[in-house]
Design a protein around this motif. Structure first.
Motif, PDB file in Angstrom:
ATOM      1  N   GLN A 292      29.853 -23.728  26.155  1.00  0.00           N
ATOM      2  CA  GLN A 292      31.273 -23.258  26.766  1.00  0.00           C
ATOM      3  C   GLN A 292      31.587 -21.898  27.160  1.00  0.00           C
ATOM      4  O   GLN A 292      32.247 -21.786  28.038  1.00  0.00           O
ATOM      5  CB  GLN A 292      31.876 -23.491  25.189  1.00  0.00           C
TER       6      GLN A 292
ATOM      7  N   ASP B 171      29.994 -28.278  28.378  1.00  0.00           N
ATOM      8  CA  ASP B 171      31.127 -28.039  27.202  1.00  0.00           C
ATOM      9  C   ASP B 171      32.297 -27.485  27.947  1.00  0.00           C
ATOM     10  O   ASP B 171      32.012 -26.016  28.293  1.00  0.00           O
ATOM     11  CB  ASP B 171      30.405 -27.377  26.247  1.00  0.00           C
ATOM     12  N   GLU B 172      33.461 -27.966  28.060  1.00  0.00           N
ATOM     13  CA  GLU B 172      34.472 -27.244  28.706  1.00  0.00           C
ATOM     14  C   GLU B 172      34.176 -26.747  30.214  1.00  0.00           C
ATOM     15  O   GLU B 172      34.103 -25.554  30.264  1.00  0.00           O
ATOM     16  CB  GLU B 172      35.302 -26.227  28.006  1.00  0.00           C
TER      17      GLU B 172
ATOM     18  N   THR C 267      32.352 -29.145  20.374  1.00  0.00           N
ATOM     19  CA  THR C 267      31.209 -28.010  20.389  1.00  0.00           C
ATOM     20  C   THR C 267      30.136 -28.803  19.322  1.00  0.00           C
ATOM     21  O   THR C 267      28.861 -28.598  19.494  1.00  0.00           O
ATOM     22  CB  THR C 267      31.445 -26.671  20.505  1.00  0.00           C
TER      23      THR C 267
HETATM   24 MG   LIG Z   1      34.131 -25.850  21.576  1.00  0.00          MG
END
Ligand SMILES: [Mg+2]
Ligand SMILES: Nc1ncnc2c1ncn2[C@@H]1O[C@H](COP(=O)(O)OP(=O)(O)OP(=O)(O)O)[C@@H](O)[C@H]1O
Lengths: 314, 255
Positions: A91, A167-168, A51
């Motif tokens: 995220q 992000d993810e 991140t």
């Molecule tokens: Mg992260």
């Protein structure tokens, strides 16, 4: 939409990027080059610095050292111009919970100064693309996790970005939703977008990414195409079974050219031919008593091997 | 990244969209409050105090209470609401992935707080008009003081919020800062008639005193050098605090 000056210019070019928080390096000396049109995966365990790296790339966090160019522009100096051409899915899902999906898309689009007519058209397209049309007018707080994730991704697509940063994207989602999202992400890549995603799911990376970088403790430890990494690090086949360290010696006697990876009592053996080893194992045990599994080696094996699970060369 | 008018406006519009969803619930209290104040104090207390500052007591109260409404409107917005967006909802983390800068967010929030102040203060002004408590045409100038009051309390509040360690501590901001201002800024009695000597100068520090005095000047239809000082105080204090808050906002949204 602006075109990059030439087609071979990388979309992302980061040189020697370091981020220090209170004297601790969260990211150190990262070099990253992402050419146009590919899906690039940034893989790493919790706290690896994924991140933090993304935040520096889209210009929210200033690197302590190093240079970052996106679309050939210095992010720190051309922040607005860079951000106009990229989309970010954070995220965590950040949205206005008391408003509907449609409202959220409109509001997000206005931050990009998209004219109302074009914005209405994009909102309609995205509601359809991510299949959220049916519940588009319900308050977001009433929606499921999978739904919110799709909305987050839709929001990051509102400005028709050339570069999509995820992000993810699928953490915490059920298998059906993950598969659905993967096909959307592949579709976006098919449309010519460049995609940078982070994940700790290796199956996700193997399915989606042309190139991956494995980072740990803020440092890049491996980079390449998923198949290539598997070939370079391990043998093509894997055999998993339970055994103690003492037994290991006896069971694998005589076998050569293999890589071993142990997590607790589970031993993974990588070799060109695992059939032989399995036959010997079953002979010594008098049957398949160790729940042995034979399978092709995968990126997860590489990940475990290079991020620190005990690895021995045999 | 510096300030961009259109991006700033997109932040203002974001808040306005949310407010519009619930405007009925949000708007009505703005009218009840002045009605309660004016009836209770005008009819109740006013029966015992026949005159203050040359006018009836209820007329004396109106200019100050308009400013108090504006002060509260701006203050709630930039304290609790901004804090929640910053710390709990993380709203700004997604806004800064777009071309909107931290400066745009800061000024967008301040503009929105000024809008809320104007809705509150304007509501009070309208109710006072309905009660026949707006004396003449010059009093319409007081309408300009409402957004100025909003600007000043938005600037003070947001500067505090960006440094606020915990949400519970806002109660100190309200009880130890805004409440004394409410009680001592010449709203209920002329503070300068109760003070003398150096204390008269000390009282000039009180932020709310200045918009209250400006509003009174508009109601009386007589501007003086004091009005110039009052307006300068509001503008200089606000710009100074916003300049300081700019650096804090940038830091809070980067790292
Ligand atoms: Mg992260
Ligand atoms: N603002 C910050 N201040 C101090 N330390 C930070 C800050 N942001 C991140 N860190 C630290 O930097 C390291 C990397 O964090 P980061 O969030 O980038 O990891 P990640 O790879 O995204 O992990 P995860 O998979 O859990 O999301 C962690 O040790 C984290 O505690």
């Amino acid at each position: 939409m602006q075109k990059t000056p030439n087609d071979t210019q990388p979309i992302i070019e980061a040189r020697g990027v370091t981020k220090t928080f209170d004297g601790i390096e969260a990211v150190s000396g990262l070099n990253l080059t992402v050419p146009p049109g590919i899906c690039f995966g940034l893989l790493g365990p919790n706290g690896a610095g994924k991140t933090t790296t993304l935040r520096m790339l889209y210009g929210v966090s200033e690197p302590s050292q190093g240079q970052i160019k996106i679309f050939g522009m210095d992010v720190g100096r051309n922040t607005r111009a860079v951000r106009a051409r990229l989309g970010v899915t954070l995220q965590d899902n950040v949205m206005m919970e008391n408003m509907s999906s449609r409202d959220n898309l409109f509001i997000h689009g206005r931050h990009h100064l998209i004219g109302e007519a074009l914005l209405a058209q994009r909102v309609a397209e995205l509601l359809e693309f991510l299949e959220i049309g049916a519940d588009a007018d319900k308050k977001v707080l009433k929606l499921s996790g999978g739904f919110k994730r799709r909305l987050s991704i839709a929001m990051s697509l509102i400005n028709a970005p050339e570069l999509l940063i995820l992000d993810e994207p699928t953490t915490g989602l059920d298998p059906a939703v993950r598969h659905a999202l993967w096909s959307k992400i592949r579709g976006l890549k098919g449309d010519g977008k460049t995609i940078l995603l982070t994940t700790h799911y290796m199956d996700e990376a193997e399915r989606l990414c042309d190139q991956v970088m494995i980072i740990n403790g803020g440092k890049a430890i491996r980079q390449g195409a998923p198949r290539q990494l598997i070939e370079d690090e391990l043998y093509p086949n894997a055999l998993e079974f339970d055994c103690s360290s003492e037994e290991e010696q006896r069971l694998l006697e005589g076998a050569s050219e293999l890589v071993k990876l142990r997590t607790g009592t589970r031993l993974m053996v990588f070799a060109k031919d695992t059939e032989q080893i399995l036959t010997r194992l079953q002979k010594l045990d008098g049957g398949n008593r160790r729940a042995a599994i034979q399978r092709p080696a995968n990126l997860e094996d590489v990940f475990l091997a290079v991020t620190g699970t005990h690895l021995e060369d045999g | 990244m510096s300030l961009s008018a259109r991006h700033t406006l997109s932040v203002w519009r974001r808040n306005a969209s949310l407010y519009r969803r619930t405007w009925k619930v949000n708007l009505l209290p703005n009218f009840f409050e002045p009605v309660f104040y004016l009836t209770a104090i005008g009819i109740g207390v006013g029966a015992y105090i026949t005159e203050m500052g040359g006018v009836s007591y209820v007329e004396f109260l109106v200019p100050g209470l308009i400013c108090v409404s504006a002060m509260h409107g701006a203050s709630f917005e930039v304290t609790y609401n901004v804090y929640v967006r910053l710390m709990y909802e993380k709203s700004y983390s997604v806004i800064v992935t777009t071309p909107v800068s931290p400066d745009d967010i800061l000024i967008g929030e301040v503009l929105w707080a000024i809008t809320r102040a104007s809705i509150y203060g304007g509501g009070f002004f309208i109710v006072a008009g309905v009660f026949g408590l707006i004396p003449g045409v010059s009093a319409l100038l007081a309408v300009l003081v409402i957004p100025l009051t909003g600007l000043m309390f938005a600037s003070i509040g947001i500067a505090v919020t960006l440094r606020m360690p915990r949400i519970e501590l806002f109660s100190f901001y309200f009880t130890l800062f805004l409440t004394p201002l409410f009680l001592f800024s010449s709203i209920f009695f002329p503070i300068d008639e109760r003070l003398s000597g150096v204390w008269l100068n000390v009282a000039e520090v009180l932020p709310l005193l200045h918009p209250v005095r400006l509003t009174r000047a508009a109601f009386a239809g007589e501007a003086t050098m004091t009005s110039v000082w009052d307006a300068s105080y509001i503008i200089v204090l606000s710009l100074g605090l916003l300049f300081w808050a700019k650096g804090t906002m940038r830091k809070r949204l980067s790292s």
